[in-house]
Design a protein around this motif. Structure first.
Motif, mmCIF file in Angstrom:
data_model
loop_
_atom_site.group_PDB
_atom_site.id
_atom_site.type_symbol
_atom_site.label_atom_id
_atom_site.label_comp_id
_atom_site.label_asym_id
_atom_site.label_seq_id
_atom_site.Cartn_x
_atom_site.Cartn_y
_atom_site.Cartn_z
ATOM 1 N N ILE A 157 0.854 -1.189 0.000
ATOM 2 C CA ILE A 157 0.000 0.000 0.000
ATOM 3 C C ILE A 157 0.894 1.245 0.000
ATOM 4 O O ILE A 157 1.546 1.552 1.005
ATOM 5 C CB ILE A 157 -0.923 0.008 1.233
ATOM 6 N N VAL A 158 0.953 1.913 -1.143
ATOM 7 C CA VAL A 158 1.712 3.160 -1.219
ATOM 8 C C VAL A 158 0.773 4.294 -0.801
ATOM 9 O O VAL A 158 -0.345 4.404 -1.297
ATOM 10 C CB VAL A 158 2.260 3.379 -2.642
ATOM 11 N N VAL A 159 1.233 5.104 0.151
ATOM 12 C CA VAL A 159 0.425 6.223 0.623
ATOM 13 C C VAL A 159 1.136 7.506 0.197
ATOM 14 O O VAL A 159 2.301 7.730 0.537
ATOM 15 C CB VAL A 159 0.269 6.196 2.157
ATOM 16 N N GLY A 160 0.427 8.338 -0.558
ATOM 17 C CA GLY A 160 1.010 9.581 -1.043
ATOM 18 C C GLY A 160 1.155 10.593 0.092
ATOM 19 O O GLY A 160 0.346 10.632 1.021
ATOM 20 N N GLN A 161 2.212 11.391 0.003
ATOM 21 C CA GLN A 161 2.505 12.408 1.022
ATOM 22 C C GLN A 161 2.810 13.722 0.306
ATOM 23 O O GLN A 161 3.160 13.715 -0.888
ATOM 24 C CB GLN A 161 3.704 11.897 1.855
ATOM 25 N N GLN A 162 2.693 14.827 1.009
ATOM 26 C CA GLN A 162 3.041 16.128 0.425
ATOM 27 C C GLN A 162 4.532 16.170 0.024
ATOM 28 O O GLN A 162 5.282 15.232 0.300
ATOM 29 C CB GLN A 162 2.727 17.230 1.456
ATOM 30 N N ASP A 163 4.918 17.246 -0.611
ATOM 31 C CA ASP A 163 6.260 17.424 -1.171
ATOM 32 C C ASP A 163 7.314 17.522 -0.047
ATOM 33 O O ASP A 163 7.153 18.297 0.900
ATOM 34 C CB ASP A 163 6.208 18.731 -1.995
ATOM 35 N N ARG A 164 8.388 16.710 -0.162
ATOM 36 C CA ARG A 164 9.434 16.711 0.875
ATOM 37 C C ARG A 164 9.978 18.112 1.158
ATOM 38 O O ARG A 164 10.363 18.419 2.271
ATOM 39 C CB ARG A 164 10.647 15.903 0.396
ATOM 40 N N ARG A 165 10.051 18.938 0.095
ATOM 41 C CA ARG A 165 10.790 20.195 0.207
ATOM 42 C C ARG A 165 10.127 21.184 1.160
ATOM 43 O O ARG A 165 10.763 22.115 1.621
ATOM 44 C CB ARG A 165 10.982 20.811 -1.183
ATOM 45 N N HIS A 166 8.811 20.991 1.447
ATOM 46 C CA HIS A 166 8.219 21.878 2.456
ATOM 47 C C HIS A 166 7.407 21.121 3.516
ATOM 48 O O HIS A 166 6.601 21.696 4.221
ATOM 49 C CB HIS A 166 7.392 23.004 1.801
ATOM 50 N N ALA B 75 8.256 20.127 6.320
ATOM 51 C CA ALA B 75 8.504 20.657 7.665
ATOM 52 C C ALA B 75 7.552 21.797 8.005
ATOM 53 O O ALA B 75 7.311 22.088 9.176
ATOM 54 C CB ALA B 75 9.955 21.120 7.779
ATOM 55 N N LEU B 76 6.999 22.435 6.986
ATOM 56 C CA LEU B 76 6.087 23.567 7.218
ATOM 57 C C LEU B 76 4.621 23.133 7.282
ATOM 58 O O LEU B 76 3.725 23.972 7.286
ATOM 59 C CB LEU B 76 6.267 24.615 6.115
ATOM 60 N N GLN B 77 4.378 21.807 7.288
ATOM 61 C CA GLN B 77 3.010 21.277 7.377
ATOM 62 C C GLN B 77 2.088 21.886 6.319
ATOM 63 O O GLN B 77 1.081 22.518 6.634
ATOM 64 C CB GLN B 77 2.421 21.555 8.768
ATOM 65 N N PRO B 78 2.397 21.703 5.036
ATOM 66 C CA PRO B 78 1.517 22.239 3.997
ATOM 67 C C PRO B 78 0.147 21.545 3.993
ATOM 68 O O PRO B 78 -0.035 20.516 4.653
ATOM 69 C CB PRO B 78 2.280 21.935 2.709
ATOM 70 N N ALA C 246 -0.520 17.655 4.149
ATOM 71 C CA ALA C 246 0.592 16.903 4.750
ATOM 72 C C ALA C 246 -0.022 15.902 5.727
ATOM 73 O O ALA C 246 -0.977 16.215 6.428
ATOM 74 C CB ALA C 246 1.533 17.844 5.484
ATOM 75 N N GLY C 247 0.518 14.675 5.764
ATOM 76 C CA GLY C 247 -0.092 13.643 6.611
ATOM 77 C C GLY C 247 0.799 13.209 7.752
ATOM 78 O O GLY C 247 2.018 13.120 7.581
ATOM 79 N N GLU C 248 0.192 12.959 8.897
ATOM 80 C CA GLU C 248 0.902 12.275 9.999
ATOM 81 C C GLU C 248 0.626 10.791 9.769
ATOM 82 O O GLU C 248 -0.323 10.235 10.332
ATOM 83 C CB GLU C 248 0.326 12.707 11.360
ATOM 84 N N LEU C 249 1.398 10.161 8.917
ATOM 85 C CA LEU C 249 0.979 8.878 8.356
ATOM 86 C C LEU C 249 1.547 7.651 9.073
ATOM 87 O O LEU C 249 0.898 6.598 9.102
ATOM 88 C CB LEU C 249 1.380 8.813 6.877
ATOM 89 N N GLU C 250 2.739 7.788 9.665
ATOM 90 C CA GLU C 250 3.450 6.588 10.147
ATOM 91 C C GLU C 250 2.615 5.736 11.102
ATOM 92 O O GLU C 250 2.540 4.535 10.968
ATOM 93 C CB GLU C 250 4.785 6.946 10.812
#
Ligand SMILES: Cc1ncc(C[n+]2csc(CCOP(=O)(O)OP(=O)(O)O)c2C)c(N)n1
Ligand SMILES: [Mg+2]
Length: 531
Positions: A100-109, A111-114, A117-121
């Protein structure tokens, strides 16, 4: 277009890994974080949309269970993974190998919680076998390869969290980090420890067949052992699969799910041999010993957890079929003759007021032993299992943990993988509503599942549990809900069935390969059932 001299992208390298593992179908409900992965898919990668993530994972689970291969799922960050958690838990307990691949926001930002952005772990808890967050984009393809190996060796779901910008990164040729092929040789052990002695010392052994023994090899070897020992065989309570042919003369039925009734069923035996399950799956708690006083217990399972937690005298860890085959050659033949089990005569069920028993008897008469029954019909499950014995491996499937919303999508995935077998989902009207939008996928893909909805207009099993408490339930009935109307709105044809003649006609006219059909069968609440 990438020029031929450029190294491939992470996305292209991932397609290669998917091909290598046979994962060329993507089951998904995507969002913005997955778009860069999905647009312009190569021709050999197929995409199957379901309209809710519970249905996505349910369909993928049915497909994975039927194919016994890792199956690729793509979900959308917190909202998508969150919607899927119940289905992921079911996939774990039902042993569906999913990547199951779960998409996440862009690594480059990140840290700024765009936005998105998911708290996925930790979101799916401990239900996945593993949750991999690749440290760099470079590690994504190998993480997916590793996930496929884990899904297969552990038979369950694995998550890989991938930030959306990773797909466009280019591959570092030195980044390979998962085995291309992982080969597990089959083994039949020669040393079984104390197991043969325990069995030889027993005066009267009894066998419980578990869901994990549902394979051609599992059935053949366990029939061999049961016949050699002259031992009766029960199916584990609330099993998700059938571990033994249920038309065999030594088969005794479903083991009850509470201690008191387990004692009645196992009385007179001194050794319990559980194959492909833990000892023993229960439902309502009864204040008693788990098994009759003095009874010894052996568990044979490939599942480390089951082996560890079972209160057994001996747990043997390994492939049940291999162990049972070896065992049968090491124990003495016993000369005992057991009386045949008295089977219900389905013909005797037809006639009289139209009710669930007649529906099941007709289904069995029309579809026969080759059918796959996917069960999610709480108040009529015991009746169903009684009237339609499982006579072929994978003839019965149910949600192992009891979470509703599995049968409809799982039946669709099974049929996609096994188009030649009739697949019939027998579903309560309440149960049908947890993943009703899966019907759209069946209709859109032309998947010929027969959905039989037992329409009693209520949560009958919940009402019965409330009766037992001698209390009044706050939940109402829902007789006005039209499951057929919902089906039609998703593009799935439906018929309302109110008597035996209408069912007969409808089953007679059914074209088995013409896409899905839903029968909303109006039945009264069963008088006699014990949840
Ligand atoms: C996801 C989920 N929510 C709630 C339940 C609790 N539950 C178990 S059975 C049931 C009612 C089922 O009703 P229906 O499918 O109509 O079957 P019937 O009892 O009428 O045969 C409910 C709500 C559950 N098992 N799973
Ligand atoms: Mg109901």
């Amino acid at each position: 277009m990438r020029s031929t001299t450029m190294p491939p992208s992470i996305r292209e390298a991932t397609f290669e890994v998917m091909r290598r593992h046979g994962m060329t179908t993507i089951f998904s409900n995507p969002g913005s974080t997955e778009v860069s992965f999905l647009v312009d898919l190569p021709d050999d990668i197929h995409f199957v949309l379901a309209l809710h993530e519970g249905s996505v994972v349910g369909i993928a689970s049915g497909y994975a269970i039927a194919r016994r291969e890792p199956t690729f799922v793509l979900l959308h960050t917190t909202a998508g993974l969150g919607n899927a958690v119940g289905a992921i838990a079911t996939a774990r307990v039902n042993h569906a190998p999913l990547v199951i691949v779960v998409g996440q926001q862009d690594r480059r930002h990140l840290a700024l919680q765009p936005f998105l952005a998911g708290e996925l772990e930790g979101l799916a808890g401990t239900y996945p076998l593993d949750v991999i967050s690749p440290v760099r984009a470079q590690d994504v393809p190998s993480a997916i390869g590793r996930a496929a190996h884990t899904a297969m060796t552990g038979q369950g779901p694995v998550l890989v969290i991938v930030p959306m910008d990773d797909w466009e990164a280019t591959v570092d040729p030195g980044a390979r980090a998962s085995a291309e092929t992982l080969f597990q040789p089959e083994t039949t052990p020669t040393d079984l420890g104390e197991l043969p002695d325990l069995i030889a010392a027993s005066e009267s052994p009894v066998i419980v067949a578990g869901s994990a023994n549902d394979s051609e090899d599992g059935w053949v070897t366990l029939v061999g052992l049961a016949e050699r020992l002259g031992a009766p065989v029960w199916q584990e309570a609330f099993g998700s699969r059938a571990g033994f042919p249920q038309d065999h003369r030594l088969y005794r039925g479903q083991l009850p799910a509470d201690r008191t009734r387990v004692h009645q069923a196992l009385a007179g035996h001194d050794l319990l041999v559980v194959v492909g399950a833990a000892a023993l799956r229960q439902y309502t708690y009864a204040d008693d010993l788990l098994v009759p006083e003095g009874m010894r217990v052996v568990v044979i399972t490939a599942d480390h957890e089951e082996a560890r937690r079972s209160p057994a005298d001996l747990s043997v860890l390994g492939d049940p079929a291999g162990i049972v085959r070896a065992l049968a050659s090491q124990v003495p033949r016993r000369n005992v003759t057991l009386p045949d089990r008295l089977l219900r005569n389905p013909a005797g069920l037809e006639g009289g007021a139209f009710r669930a028993a007649q529906v099941f008897a007709q289904l069995d008469r029309v579809f026969g032993p080759d059918a796959i029954i996917v069960e999610e019909s709480p108040s009529t499950r015991p009746l169903l299992e009684d009237i339609i014995p499982t006579r072929r491996p994978l003839g019965f499937l149910s949600a192992a943990m009891g979470g509703l919303g599995f049968a409809m999508p799982a039946a669709i995935g099974l049929k996609m993988a096994l188009p030649d077998r009739p697949v019939i989902a027998v579903v309560g009207d309440g149960s049908s509503l947890y993943a009703i939008q899966s019907l759209w996928t069946a209709a859109h893909q032309g998947v010929s599942v027969l959905f039989v909805v037992m329409a009693n207009g209520r949560y009958a099993v919940m009402d019965r549990l409330a009766d037992r408490q001698q209390g009044k339930p706050p939940w109402p009935a829902f007789p006005e809900v039209s499951i057929g109307g919902l089906a039609r709105s998703f593009g799935c044809p439906a018929q309302r069935i109110e008597d035996a003649a209408a069912l007969e006609k409808s089953l007679h006219e059914l074209e088995l390969s013409a896409g899905p059909m839903l029968l909303e069968v109006v039945v009264p609440v069963e008088e006699n059932f014990a949840p």
